[in-house]
Design an enzyme around this catalytic site. Structure first.
Site, PDB file in Angstrom:
ATOM      1  N   ALA A  75       0.838  -1.206   0.000  1.00 55.46           N
ATOM      2  CA  ALA A  75       0.000   0.000   0.000  1.00 55.46           C
ATOM      3  C   ALA A  75       0.866   1.247   0.000  1.00 55.46           C
ATOM      4  CB  ALA A  75      -0.912  -0.010   1.232  1.00 55.46           C
ATOM      5  N   ASP A  76       0.308   2.316  -0.554  1.00 56.08           N
ATOM      6  CA  ASP A  76       1.000   3.593  -0.525  1.00 56.08           C
ATOM      7  C   ASP A  76      -0.023   4.713  -0.581  1.00 56.08           C
ATOM      8  OD1 ASP A  76       3.768   4.902  -0.697  1.00 56.08           O
ATOM      9  OD2 ASP A  76       2.592   5.979  -2.198  1.00 56.08           O
ATOM     10  N   SER A  77       0.245   5.774   0.172  1.00 55.65           N
ATOM     11  CA  SER A  77      -0.631   6.943   0.177  1.00 55.65           C
ATOM     12  C   SER A  77       0.189   8.197  -0.082  1.00 55.65           C
ATOM     13  CB  SER A  77      -1.333   7.094   1.530  1.00 55.65           C
ATOM     14  OG  SER A  77      -2.125   5.968   1.796  1.00 55.65           O
TER      15      SER A  77
END
Length: 195
Positions: A75-77
């Protein structure tokens, strides 16, 4: 029945979201050098959304190539301010600069997730939330930062929507789990289809 996945992230918030949703996970941080990847993609004029997707996939693929036959979640934000990529702060001065930049403005929080197996992506999803920050004085911004621990400040995108960060905004549109870094509803839909 509980699903068991490998989370390619050391984010406590992401782990908590999985736990709350009865998804059993083992943490195996990818330790991808995000700055190198971001710089490379920025040189190619990649949008914040593309950067977020690429990083999520890179993290998931890296761990799934090491731990075969297991489902790995990466995941990445990122924050998108008028097409400009805003990353996590590395110190309190940078956190203040980021808050001043976002002050009074609309921006997007983009969270991308990728599920990989045996070194290849098998599913991905990106969600976007729209946030408008209040117009706050330097003193109010400093007060906010004084309430945030170093651990939280450097682990998230400069504001924690589940805590003090909510007070920074006049408008929040979008899924709260997306803002916290893991659009869990779509992940659950995908995992349930695989059972």
């Amino acid at each position: 029945m509980k699903s068991k996945i490998i989370l390619a992230s050391k984010s406590k918030v992401r782990k908590d979201i999985l736990d709350k949703n009865n998804i059993e996970s083992i943490v195996e941080p990818s330790n991808v050098d995000e700055d190198v990847v971001k710089l490379s993609l920025l040189r190619e004029n990649a949008s914040p959304e593309i950067i977020s997707k690429n990083l999520a996939e890179l993290k998931a693929n890296k761990i799934s190539a090491k731990i075969l036959d297991k489902v790995v979640l990466g995941a990445d934000s990122v924050i998108d301010l008028d097409g400009e990529l805003i990353s996590k702060p590395e110190n309190r001065e940078e956190a203040m600069r980021i808050l001043k930049k976002l002050n009074g403005k609309l921006h997007y929080l983009i969270s991308s997730v990728c599920i990989s197996k045996n070194g290849s992506m098998i599913w991905n999803y990106t969600d976007k939330a729209t946030l408008i920050m209040k117009n706050l004085s330097d003193l109010e911004l400093k007060e906010y930062l004084s309430k945030i621990s170093d651990e939280n400040l450097y682990a998230y995108n400069v504001y924690q929507i589940e805590g003090e960060g909510r007070n920074l905004f006049s408008s929040i549109e979008g899924d709260e789990d997306t803002i916290m870094g893991l659009p869990i509803k779509k992940i659950k839909e995908y995992l349930n289809l695989q059972k």
